[in-house]
Design a protein around this motif. Sequence first.
Motif, PDB file in Angstrom:
ATOM      1  N   ILE A   1      -1.355  -6.573  -2.421  1.00 25.97           N
ATOM      2  CA  ILE A   1      -2.331  -6.340  -1.351  1.00 25.97           C
ATOM      3  C   ILE A   1      -3.382  -7.439  -1.355  1.00 25.97           C
ATOM      4  O   ILE A   1      -3.670  -8.046  -0.310  1.00 25.97           O
ATOM      5  CB  ILE A   1      -2.997  -4.948  -1.497  1.00 25.97           C
ATOM      6  CG1 ILE A   1      -1.993  -3.842  -1.216  1.00 25.97           C
ATOM      7  CG2 ILE A   1      -4.213  -4.833  -0.559  1.00 25.97           C
ATOM      8  CD1 ILE A   1      -2.467  -2.445  -1.617  1.00 25.97           C
ATOM      9  N   LEU A   2      -3.954  -7.720  -2.522  1.00 24.02           N
ATOM     10  CA  LEU A   2      -5.016  -8.724  -2.608  1.00 24.02           C
ATOM     11  C   LEU A   2      -4.532 -10.108  -2.198  1.00 24.02           C
ATOM     12  O   LEU A   2      -5.237 -10.838  -1.485  1.00 24.02           O
ATOM     13  CB  LEU A   2      -5.606  -8.755  -4.020  1.00 24.02           C
ATOM     14  CG  LEU A   2      -6.398  -7.526  -4.440  1.00 24.02           C
ATOM     15  CD1 LEU A   2      -6.827  -7.650  -5.897  1.00 24.02           C
ATOM     16  CD2 LEU A   2      -7.599  -7.301  -3.531  1.00 24.02           C
TER      17      LEU A   2
ATOM     18  N   TYR B   1      -8.857   0.771 -11.102  1.00 25.17           N
ATOM     19  CA  TYR B   1      -8.433   1.335  -9.825  1.00 25.17           C
ATOM     20  C   TYR B   1      -8.690   2.837  -9.841  1.00 25.17           C
ATOM     21  O   TYR B   1      -8.322   3.528 -10.789  1.00 25.17           O
ATOM     22  CB  TYR B   1      -6.937   1.073  -9.577  1.00 25.17           C
ATOM     23  CG  TYR B   1      -6.388   1.801  -8.379  1.00 25.17           C
ATOM     24  CD1 TYR B   1      -6.870   1.531  -7.097  1.00 25.17           C
ATOM     25  CD2 TYR B   1      -5.398   2.768  -8.515  1.00 25.17           C
ATOM     26  CE1 TYR B   1      -6.377   2.207  -5.997  1.00 25.17           C
ATOM     27  CE2 TYR B   1      -4.888   3.436  -7.414  1.00 25.17           C
ATOM     28  CZ  TYR B   1      -5.393   3.150  -6.151  1.00 25.17           C
ATOM     29  OH  TYR B   1      -4.907   3.820  -5.057  1.00 25.17           O
TER      30      TYR B   1
ATOM     31  N   LEU C   1     -10.324  -0.441  -0.830  1.00 22.31           N
ATOM     32  CA  LEU C   1      -9.021  -0.880  -0.304  1.00 22.31           C
ATOM     33  C   LEU C   1      -8.734  -0.293   1.069  1.00 22.31           C
ATOM     34  O   LEU C   1      -8.134  -0.956   1.915  1.00 22.31           O
ATOM     35  CB  LEU C   1      -7.891  -0.507  -1.264  1.00 22.31           C
ATOM     36  CG  LEU C   1      -7.689  -1.392  -2.474  1.00 22.31           C
ATOM     37  CD1 LEU C   1      -6.553  -0.866  -3.332  1.00 22.31           C
ATOM     38  CD2 LEU C   1      -7.426  -2.826  -2.067  1.00 22.31           C
TER      39      LEU C   1
ATOM     40  N   ASP D   1      -9.312   5.213  -3.549  1.00 20.95           N
ATOM     41  CA  ASP D   1      -8.718   3.885  -3.278  1.00 20.95           C
ATOM     42  C   ASP D   1      -9.730   2.752  -3.366  1.00 20.95           C
ATOM     43  O   ASP D   1      -9.857   1.930  -2.462  1.00 20.95           O
ATOM     44  CB  ASP D   1      -7.997   3.871  -1.928  1.00 20.95           C
ATOM     45  CG  ASP D   1      -6.677   4.603  -1.987  1.00 20.95           C
ATOM     46  OD1 ASP D   1      -6.000   4.507  -3.023  1.00 20.95           O
ATOM     47  OD2 ASP D   1      -6.326   5.283  -1.008  1.00 20.95           O
TER      48      ASP D   1
ATOM     49  N   ASN E   1       0.829  -1.211   0.000  1.00 19.55           N
ATOM     50  CA  ASN E   1       0.000   0.000   0.000  1.00 19.55           C
ATOM     51  C   ASN E   1       0.864   1.263   0.000  1.00 19.55           C
ATOM     52  O   ASN E   1       0.508   2.261  -0.639  1.00 19.55           O
ATOM     53  CB  ASN E   1      -0.958   0.003   1.189  1.00 19.55           C
ATOM     54  CG  ASN E   1      -1.955   1.129   1.084  1.00 19.55           C
ATOM     55  OD1 ASN E   1      -2.651   1.266   0.080  1.00 19.55           O
ATOM     56  ND2 ASN E   1      -2.014   1.957   2.108  1.00 19.55           N
TER      57      ASN E   1
ATOM     58  N   ILE F   1      -1.355  -3.491  -6.092  1.00 21.42           N
ATOM     59  CA  ILE F   1      -2.726  -3.974  -5.872  1.00 21.42           C
ATOM     60  C   ILE F   1      -2.741  -5.490  -5.762  1.00 21.42           C
ATOM     61  O   ILE F   1      -3.368  -6.050  -4.859  1.00 21.42           O
ATOM     62  CB  ILE F   1      -3.658  -3.482  -6.994  1.00 21.42           C
ATOM     63  CG1 ILE F   1      -3.901  -1.980  -6.837  1.00 21.42           C
ATOM     64  CG2 ILE F   1      -4.966  -4.262  -7.010  1.00 21.42           C
ATOM     65  CD1 ILE F   1      -4.592  -1.320  -8.019  1.00 21.42           C
TER      66      ILE F   1
END
Length: 171
Positions: A46-47, A133, A149, A138, A24, A43
Motif C-alpha cells: 500500500i505504502l 499497525y 490508512l 487501520d 488492502n 502495508i
Amino acid sequence: MNEFKDLIFLGEILLQSKIALRANERLEATKDNFDRLEVWCSIQSILVSVANVSKILWPTYKKHEKRGERLRKTLNVSDSNPLSNRVFRNHFEHYDSRIEDWFSNHSGGVYVDLVMNPSFNGREFEKFHHRGYNSFNDTLIFRGELLDLTEILNELEKIRNNCKGLVLDYP
C-alpha cells in the motif's frame, strides 16, 4: 499538453491504485485469518503504491513540476491532498536510516518494532514503538506519528475514479 504522455501517467496511476486496493483487500483478510507476514507485506505494498502515485502527481524533481500540476488539474486533486505528504512512507522506505538515527540518539534499551494493535494512551513506553499497525482503526504508527490508512486509501480511490473514462482500464 503532452496528451499521449499524460495518458501513460494516468494509466500508471490507475495501475498503482489497483495494486494498493488489492493489498488492502489482503490486509483486511488478515483480520479473519491472522498472518503477521501478510499484514506487513500488504502495508508495504500500500505504502509503495501510494508513494508511486504521489511521485507522479507531486514530482520530486522541479523539472517535472508542470507535469504534476497538469495531472492534478486533470484529476481534480488539490495540492493539499494527503497523498502529497510522503514523510510517513519515507519512514518505512528509509528504515535503515531511521535505525541508525535512533541508535545515534539512544543508548540501546527498549526497541519495539512491528507492533500489532498498540494502544495510544500516552504511556511512556509507546514512544519506543517504531513501526506498528492497529487493525481496529487501520492506522499505522511510527515513533508516535500516525497515518490513517483508510483516509489515504479513500483519497486514492477518488483519484482512481477520476482516471476512469480518461484512460483504458487494464489489469
